[in-house]
Design an enzyme around this catalytic site. Structure first.
Site, PDB file in Angstrom:
ATOM      1  N   ARG A   6       0.814  -1.239   0.000  1.00 32.05           N
ATOM      2  CA  ARG A   6       0.000   0.000   0.000  1.00 32.05           C
ATOM      3  C   ARG A   6       0.836   1.273   0.000  1.00 32.05           C
ATOM      4  O   ARG A   6       0.358   2.325   0.412  1.00 32.05           O
ATOM      5  CB  ARG A   6      -0.972   0.017   1.175  1.00 32.05           C
ATOM      6  CG  ARG A   6      -1.966  -1.128   1.151  1.00 32.05           C
ATOM      7  CD  ARG A   6      -3.199  -0.810   1.963  1.00 32.05           C
ATOM      8  NE  ARG A   6      -4.030  -1.998   2.082  1.00 32.05           N
ATOM      9  CZ  ARG A   6      -3.917  -2.893   3.072  1.00 32.05           C
ATOM     10  NH1 ARG A   6      -3.023  -2.710   4.023  1.00 32.05           N
ATOM     11  NH2 ARG A   6      -4.699  -3.936   3.099  1.00 32.05           N
ATOM     12  N   GLU A  21       8.478  16.768 -26.205  1.00 35.91           N
ATOM     13  CA  GLU A  21       7.885  17.248 -24.947  1.00 35.91           C
ATOM     14  C   GLU A  21       8.456  18.618 -24.568  1.00 35.91           C
ATOM     15  O   GLU A  21       7.746  19.463 -24.022  1.00 35.91           O
ATOM     16  CB  GLU A  21       8.110  16.246 -23.819  1.00 35.91           C
ATOM     17  CG  GLU A  21       7.432  14.894 -24.023  1.00 35.91           C
ATOM     18  CD  GLU A  21       5.920  14.896 -23.769  1.00 35.91           C
ATOM     19  OE1 GLU A  21       5.386  15.913 -23.280  1.00 35.91           O
ATOM     20  OE2 GLU A  21       5.276  13.877 -24.086  1.00 35.91           O
ATOM     21  N   ARG A  77      -3.843  21.171 -15.220  1.00 40.18           N
ATOM     22  CA  ARG A  77      -2.811  20.187 -15.528  1.00 40.18           C
ATOM     23  C   ARG A  77      -3.018  19.505 -16.872  1.00 40.18           C
ATOM     24  O   ARG A  77      -2.069  19.077 -17.524  1.00 40.18           O
ATOM     25  CB  ARG A  77      -2.734  19.126 -14.411  1.00 40.18           C
ATOM     26  CG  ARG A  77      -1.661  18.082 -14.690  1.00 40.18           C
ATOM     27  CD  ARG A  77      -1.349  17.199 -13.487  1.00 40.18           C
ATOM     28  NE  ARG A  77      -0.382  16.184 -13.886  1.00 40.18           N
ATOM     29  CZ  ARG A  77       0.320  15.444 -13.058  1.00 40.18           C
ATOM     30  NH1 ARG A  77       0.173  15.592 -11.758  1.00 40.18           N
ATOM     31  NH2 ARG A  77       1.187  14.544 -13.513  1.00 40.18           N
ATOM     32  N   HIS A  86       6.758   7.384 -28.003  1.00 35.74           N
ATOM     33  CA  HIS A  86       5.754   8.292 -27.451  1.00 35.74           C
ATOM     34  C   HIS A  86       5.960   9.720 -27.963  1.00 35.74           C
ATOM     35  O   HIS A  86       5.011  10.384 -28.397  1.00 35.74           O
ATOM     36  CB  HIS A  86       5.824   8.243 -25.914  1.00 35.74           C
ATOM     37  CG  HIS A  86       4.938   9.230 -25.231  1.00 35.74           C
ATOM     38  ND1 HIS A  86       3.555   9.148 -25.279  1.00 35.74           N
ATOM     39  CD2 HIS A  86       5.212  10.338 -24.486  1.00 35.74           C
ATOM     40  CE1 HIS A  86       3.034  10.155 -24.603  1.00 35.74           C
ATOM     41  NE2 HIS A  86       4.014  10.886 -24.106  1.00 35.74           N
ATOM     42  N   HIS A 141      -1.812   9.457 -28.311  1.00 40.42           N
ATOM     43  CA  HIS A 141      -2.136   8.161 -27.701  1.00 40.42           C
ATOM     44  C   HIS A 141      -2.889   7.267 -28.682  1.00 40.42           C
ATOM     45  O   HIS A 141      -2.673   6.057 -28.721  1.00 40.42           O
ATOM     46  CB  HIS A 141      -2.978   8.356 -26.443  1.00 40.42           C
ATOM     47  CG  HIS A 141      -2.192   8.840 -25.263  1.00 40.42           C
ATOM     48  ND1 HIS A 141      -2.786   9.353 -24.127  1.00 40.42           N
ATOM     49  CD2 HIS A 141      -0.861   8.874 -25.024  1.00 40.42           C
ATOM     50  CE1 HIS A 141      -1.846   9.686 -23.255  1.00 40.42           C
ATOM     51  NE2 HIS A 141      -0.673   9.419 -23.787  1.00 40.42           N
ATOM     52  N   LYS A 184       6.687  22.313 -15.983  1.00 40.37           N
ATOM     53  CA  LYS A 184       5.834  21.196 -15.574  1.00 40.37           C
ATOM     54  C   LYS A 184       5.563  21.249 -14.066  1.00 40.37           C
ATOM     55  O   LYS A 184       4.432  21.035 -13.621  1.00 40.37           O
ATOM     56  CB  LYS A 184       6.457  19.858 -15.950  1.00 40.37           C
ATOM     57  CG  LYS A 184       5.568  18.697 -15.528  1.00 40.37           C
ATOM     58  CD  LYS A 184       5.727  17.451 -16.326  1.00 40.37           C
ATOM     59  CE  LYS A 184       4.623  16.461 -15.920  1.00 40.37           C
ATOM     60  NZ  LYS A 184       4.758  15.166 -16.555  1.00 40.37           N
ATOM     61  N   GLU A 206      -4.947  16.644 -11.679  1.00 37.27           N
ATOM     62  CA  GLU A 206      -5.513  16.944 -12.992  1.00 37.27           C
ATOM     63  C   GLU A 206      -7.009  17.193 -12.942  1.00 37.27           C
ATOM     64  O   GLU A 206      -7.786  16.606 -13.679  1.00 37.27           O
ATOM     65  CB  GLU A 206      -5.163  15.818 -13.987  1.00 37.27           C
ATOM     66  CG  GLU A 206      -5.363  16.266 -15.428  1.00 37.27           C
ATOM     67  CD  GLU A 206      -4.687  15.353 -16.447  1.00 37.27           C
ATOM     68  OE1 GLU A 206      -3.538  14.943 -16.180  1.00 37.27           O
ATOM     69  OE2 GLU A 206      -5.281  15.088 -17.482  1.00 37.27           O
ATOM     70  N   LYS A 256       2.650  11.005 -12.084  1.00 40.21           N
ATOM     71  CA  LYS A 256       1.779  10.073 -12.797  1.00 40.21           C
ATOM     72  C   LYS A 256       2.519   8.748 -12.957  1.00 40.21           C
ATOM     73  O   LYS A 256       3.629   8.712 -13.474  1.00 40.21           O
ATOM     74  CB  LYS A 256       1.421  10.621 -14.175  1.00 40.21           C
ATOM     75  CG  LYS A 256       0.362  11.687 -14.132  1.00 40.21           C
ATOM     76  CD  LYS A 256      -0.170  11.951 -15.541  1.00 40.21           C
ATOM     77  CE  LYS A 256      -1.280  12.980 -15.528  1.00 40.21           C
ATOM     78  NZ  LYS A 256      -1.797  13.238 -16.893  1.00 40.21           N
ATOM     79  N   ASN A 272      -1.201  17.794 -21.754  1.00 38.66           N
ATOM     80  CA  ASN A 272      -1.521  16.747 -22.722  1.00 38.66           C
ATOM     81  C   ASN A 272      -1.665  17.266 -24.148  1.00 38.66           C
ATOM     82  O   ASN A 272      -2.239  16.578 -24.997  1.00 38.66           O
ATOM     83  CB  ASN A 272      -2.803  16.029 -22.299  1.00 38.66           C
ATOM     84  CG  ASN A 272      -2.554  15.104 -21.139  1.00 38.66           C
ATOM     85  OD1 ASN A 272      -1.657  14.265 -21.188  1.00 38.66           O
ATOM     86  ND2 ASN A 272      -3.329  15.248 -20.083  1.00 38.66           N
ATOM     87  N   HIS A 313      -1.486  14.904 -27.016  1.00 34.08           N
ATOM     88  CA  HIS A 313      -1.457  13.546 -26.470  1.00 34.08           C
ATOM     89  C   HIS A 313      -2.706  12.739 -26.788  1.00 34.08           C
ATOM     90  O   HIS A 313      -2.644  11.521 -26.864  1.00 34.08           O
ATOM     91  CB  HIS A 313      -1.248  13.581 -24.951  1.00 34.08           C
ATOM     92  CG  HIS A 313       0.174  13.863 -24.555  1.00 34.08           C
ATOM     93  ND1 HIS A 313       0.852  14.993 -24.945  1.00 34.08           N
ATOM     94  CD2 HIS A 313       1.065  13.135 -23.816  1.00 34.08           C
ATOM     95  CE1 HIS A 313       2.083  14.972 -24.447  1.00 34.08           C
ATOM     96  NE2 HIS A 313       2.235  13.855 -23.767  1.00 34.08           N
TER      97      HIS A 313
END
Lengths: 359, 359
Positions: free
Chosen positions: B118, B182, B238, B262, B249, B224, B234, B140, B242, B245
């Site tokens: 955890r 990026e 935030r 990517h 994606h 960032k 987000e 993330k 993207n 993206h």
């Protein structure tokens, strides 16, 4: 109906306890942000309560997911069924997951909510006595690993918990006893007055007297909520909630998850912890006897399974989450109502307790 | 060496950027609580840097875990390798995981740290330009699902990030370009001055001029960090990170993860977002041209793969995490240096952009 709040700043949430809550949309609606709701349950609970809950939530876009029943399925591949269903139905970040079932359903649904798209809302509707007083409060979620119980998981809080005491009517006696194990635990670790109250009412509690069982659940949740609020991520005091669990988890792992109920293993584990506390000279013999007696009167085992040996315990307890830098820590009692988490005990005393098992 | 801080209250952490950091134990030691350290890397990076890091950390009990390289392995069964290793070696809650590698290693190690018992500590040592400016900042973490990228994961912050610019010396040109995608993004969404600076220095950046690349990384991380600090989970701003993206994606998913890098998919995706912003009448044509020009000069593709059709995009974009209650939201530009996240665009404009693909 009773209501209490788990105080965790911006993650605080209410617990509602009473009869017939499954039909009360006004308790659910404030905690559902979007239109999509995914109800996760298992094939034991689904025939009993799924349709009723779906009727209550008729205004939402509902996705039911029915998992196979039992601790043996609390693993990644079952969890994957939830993710697959959510993705196939295109549930987005504003979806709400509802766990309808016992501790296994709650732990897996909570962990799925923690991980799906990096975290979505969830609501707990625990239907077993054990999950009502234990896993539905405090935000521990997760799945098992072959090498240990709950090894993969997250601390993740629900938006609300609904405890409908009517759902206990369909619960087998064995599971009522398993739930009473955790209820007894709260008295032992934190509240000797509650212990005395349980001694007085145990026969009626086993028969699920409505007013008494509601009171027992509320007092248990209140004690757990208080401990969790003081230590959400188990840096310290929260570990006392694991009284009997280090021994109990070893029993569950040794027998294969699901053979002994969690509460049964905790019952036998608490007896071992009580006896060890007595042998250390910490717990008066009379308190130890009272504790063991109440566990027995709840219909729980007071010894580990035959054939489970000292070395089995040693090996399985070595992976316990309370182990830090290689040192085993245990939850032990100073007196009825006062627990400590400690590695400061003579190894010989643990050896003595373990020497007595397996016979 | 440059240093900056990601400000997230009790989860704040430092980012160190410079040459030779891999040898500096004083940057690592303050962030390691116990004696156990698990270094997760992949079979590309391990032969290059694992031994050096192990030497730096010689005072700890080290467990190296070497994963297969590539986005195609960013899944549960690879993640399971980390859990298996930790449990076999009896790593407890005080263990520290270190991600040594690119974004895939970082995302999986971070998610493993989020879930193991955890939640345990972790440190990022990103070795690719892309991971240095992107995935190592912001917390993330996650793995892919066949139905979508990063669908299973957690927001979970590292204790520290070490960016050793020496590790870029072994990076293939194609991956340098992917990282520049990026970097270009940060200028486009937030800082037109940085965009102009990149236009000036692009040839030297592609050659990894030490001072310039350190500056580019530091400015990217600072932008960032600022955006993440304003919106860790987000909920709002935030999402501008993207840019490109959602299209990107879809490209990655369509081609099979790992076929396009990517950063390459993001490059082509940003071109689509720039063109769409121009078609909506939001972005001046000259700004659009400058953006596309810089993407091309970084050595990146400026169009999606041949054979990928409008319907492929529509289907794959429907599961994007920015979809809310069924509505697709996109990151678009108002001008160079100013991005918005919006569902408020004419569908016909998106249709027009998609009509142009696949040729």
């Amino acid at each position: 109906m009773q209501q209490l709040t788990v105080n965790l700043d911006d993650r605080s949430y209410p617990i509602h306890i009473g009869a017939g809550l499954l039909d009360q949309i006004d308790l659910l609606a404030p905690h559902i942000a979007g239109k999509q709701v995914c109800i996760v349950t298992d094939d034991t609970v689904a025939p009993l309560y799924l349709e009723r809950l779906c009727q209550t939530l008729a205004g939402y876009s509902l996705l039911p997911v029915i998992l196979p029943t039992g601790e043996a399925f609390k693993n990644w591949s079952t969890l994957q069924q939830i993710f697959d269903a959510l993705l196939n139905a295109r549930h987005d970040r504003r979806t709400t997951l509802i766990a309808l079932g016992g501790g296994v359903v709650g732990d897996m649904t909570g962990f799925a909510a923690a991980c799906y798209q990096r975290g979505v809302d969830f609501i707990q509707i625990p239907t077993t006595l054990l999950s009502q007083v234990d896993s539905s409060v405090g935000g521990k979620t997760g799945i098992n690993h072959p090498a240990g119980k709950n090894m993969i998981g997250a601390f993740y809080q629900p938006r609300a918990v609904l405890i409908d005491t009517d759902s206990l009517k369909t619960l087998p006696d064995r599971e009522v006893s398993a739930g009473l194990a955790e209820i007894i635990k709260y008295g032992l670790i934190r509240d000797s007055g509650f212990h005395a109250w349980l001694e007085e009412h145990m026969p009626s509690l086993r028969k699920l007297d409505p007013a008494l069982i509601t009171e027992a659940i509320a007092r248990s949740c209140a004690i757990k909520a208080e401990v969790v609020a003081a230590d959400e991520r188990e840096g310290g005091v929260r570990a006392i909630l694991n009284l009997g669990h280090t021994f109990g988890h070893a029993i569950e792992a040794h027998q294969g998850y699901g053979t002994w109920l969690h509460g049964e293993a905790v019952g036998a584990g608490m007896v071992m912890a009580l006896e060890m506390s007595r042998e250390l000279g910490w717990l008066p013999a009379e308190d130890c006897r009272r504790g063991i007696d109440l566990i027995a009167r709840a219909g729980l085992p007071t010894a580990p399974p035959r054939g489970m040996l000292a070395d089995d315990f040693r090996q399985l307890m070595a992976v316990d989450k309370k182990v830090l830098d290689g040192q085993l820590r245990l939850v032990l009692l100073r007196q009825l109502g006062e627990a400590v988490v400690t590695a400061d005990f003579e190894a010989a005393v643990l050896d003595g307790i373990l020497a007595g098992v397996g016979q």
